[in-house]
Design an enzyme around this catalytic site. Structure first.
Site, PDB file in Angstrom:
ATOM      1  N   ASP A  40      70.796  13.695  67.963  1.00 43.67           N
ATOM      2  CA  ASP A  40      72.247  13.696  68.180  1.00 43.67           C
ATOM      3  C   ASP A  40      72.962  12.873  67.108  1.00 43.67           C
ATOM      4  O   ASP A  40      72.352  12.082  66.401  1.00 43.67           O
ATOM      5  CB  ASP A  40      72.577  13.128  69.572  1.00 43.67           C
ATOM      6  CG  ASP A  40      72.169  11.664  69.730  1.00 43.67           C
ATOM      7  OD1 ASP A  40      71.059  11.306  69.288  1.00 43.67           O
ATOM      8  OD2 ASP A  40      72.962  10.887  70.280  1.00 43.67           O
TER       9      ASP A  40
ATOM     10  N   GLU B 100      70.541   9.499  71.623  1.00 42.66           N
ATOM     11  CA  GLU B 100      70.317   8.104  71.224  1.00 42.66           C
ATOM     12  C   GLU B 100      71.636   7.371  71.064  1.00 42.66           C
ATOM     13  O   GLU B 100      71.763   6.201  71.435  1.00 42.66           O
ATOM     14  CB  GLU B 100      69.531   8.055  69.904  1.00 42.66           C
ATOM     15  CG  GLU B 100      69.015   6.668  69.531  1.00 42.66           C
ATOM     16  CD  GLU B 100      69.965   5.843  68.668  1.00 42.66           C
ATOM     17  OE1 GLU B 100      69.687   4.664  68.452  1.00 42.66           O
ATOM     18  OE2 GLU B 100      71.008   6.365  68.220  1.00 42.66           O
TER      19      GLU B 100
HETATM   20 ZN   LIG Z   1      70.578   6.559  64.545  1.00 41.46          ZN
END
Ligand SMILES: [Zn+2]
Length: 409
Positions: A81, A169
């Site tokens: 992401d 993340e």
């Molecule tokens: Zn990163």
């Protein structure tokens, strides 16, 4: 170089922005498109053991060379992401070959960037000034996939290597559904740092705080001695926090309070903060200070006016990594043997590795050859990405001299 560059350009064409507000897993469905692409690519380069699960985690395993089955299993992790700090849709990269050291205009925007001087002569990838680049962490993915391919085609003996690409993340949820058992690594490295020579062995300790201020709304024409404006209380709350302890005035090992979001009206206002510090004691003091500030305002305006909900987000992984100094030694040697001088850092942020380290998988962070992530100024140095592939090959090789995993404590 062309292969890793081509990979990188393919990955950044996917918009994989995560979203903290959806409360789904993954947070955005579009992350699956890159995950499916990566699964297929890993199969196509010759891996057999590849899995994409229904939470959007991609796992794969390179088997050990015959006779090296007892070498500790090395894990390599990157996230798919991108940050919500800037758009990650329709990224239009600029490729500057043999960069001459002069400022680089980003498309037709008014932004110009000057990359780090030591990158002069190299290949720089920038944005066109309208989106982020997505080097964080698609450069990490391109490095890992390229290293996997290199390993599959080399005669260098090695133990098993597990790889994982994670969603979400950037919203702090990258490890929420990480299957440690399926992953099966003994030790791992995330490839999610900055410059190629970076080795991050510590992170912030991190907490979130949600402050709710309650007011009393009346018609403004008849508000005298009745109205309490929740927004003004929220502003007062924020003004009581130490003015220099904010991201824009801190560096190195200085922590901060960061107002990430605010909203409200007369009857209710909300402030969302993140609190960060490398020292867990100082982070505790910051949490306490938030609560005391609320107490003060409750004394002034009446109990129940301000409430603070605190949430632990992640802890400084240095606490764990310190117990496995060989992970730092091996990575430092790998960086040095790739021709760079290692820079060991306490990152001003968190990593998937911080959470994984506390879940039982010690996991320092390697660089990916990128700079100024999370915004339009982000850029990547392709030769640095290639260096990190070499660093990973070195680490894989040095793992064979570790004591057998069967004898691990
Ligand atoms: Zn990163």
């Amino acid at each position: 170089m062309e292969k890793i560059l081509k990979r990188f350009l393919e990955y950044i064409a996917f918009d994989t922005q995560s979203d903290a507000e959806t409360h789904t897993h993954p947070s955005t469905e579009k992350q699956f498109r890159l995950a499916e692409y990566l699964r297929d690519e890993l199969l196509s380069i010759g891996l057999k053991d590849v899995k994409l699960d229904d939470r959007c985690y991609v796992y794969a395993r390179i088997p050990a060379t015959a006779g090296y089955e007892n070498v500790p299993v090395l894990g390599l992790i990157a996230h798919m992401d991108t940050s919500d700090a800037a758009s990650g849709a329709n990224v239009k990269p600029q490729i500057i070959r043999n960069w001459d050291g002069s400022p680089i205009p980003l498309g037709t925007s008014r932004i110009r960037i000057t990359p780090q001087p030591h990158l002069k002569g190299g290949t720089i990838i920038t944005t066109d000034g309208t989106t982020l680049l997505g080097g964080d962490d698609k450069a990490g993915i391109a490095i890992i996939v390229t290293a996997v391919e290199k390993l599959l085609n080399s005669t260098m003996p090695h133990g098993a290597v597990s790889i994982a690409f994670t969603p979400d993340e950037e919203i702090g949820e990258g490890t929420d559904f990480f299957d440690l058992e399926l992953f099966g690594a003994d030790y791992a490295y995330t490839v999610d740092g900055g410059a190629a020579e970076y080795l991050e062995t510590g992170t912030f300790n991190a907490a979130g705080a949600e402050v709710i201020c309650r007011g009393i709304s009346t018609h403004p024409g008849s508000a005298k001695n009745l109205m309490i404006n929740a927004q003004k209380i929220a502003m007062e709350f924020n003004s009581m926090l130490p003015v220099y302890e904010v991201p824009e005035h801190t560096a190195g090992l200085e922590g901060f309070y960061h107002l990430t979001h605010s909203s409200g009206n007369v009857s209710q206002a909300e402030l969302h903060y993140i609190l960060r510090d490398h020292s867990s004691e100082i982070l505790e003091k910051r949490k306490k200070f938030m609560l005391e500030t609320a107490d003060f305002l409750n004394m002034k305006y009446g109990q129940g006016t301000v409430s603070v909900a605190l949430k632990e987000q992640y802890r400084n992984m240095a606490e764990i990594i310190e117990k496995y100094p060989f992970l730092v030694d091996i990575a430092s040697k790998a960086i040095r043997d790739a021709g760079l001088e290692p820079t060991i850092l306490q990152v001003r942020g968190g990593t998937d590795g911080a959470r994984l380290s506390f879940m039982g998988l010690p996991c320092p962070n390697l660089g990916y050859g990128g700079y100024e992530a999370h915004g339009e100024r982000e850029y990547i140095h392709v030769e640095s990405m290639i260096k990190v592939v070499d660093i990973i090959m070195n680490i894989t090789s040095y793992f064979t001299s570790l004591p057998d995993r069967l004898h691990k404590d």
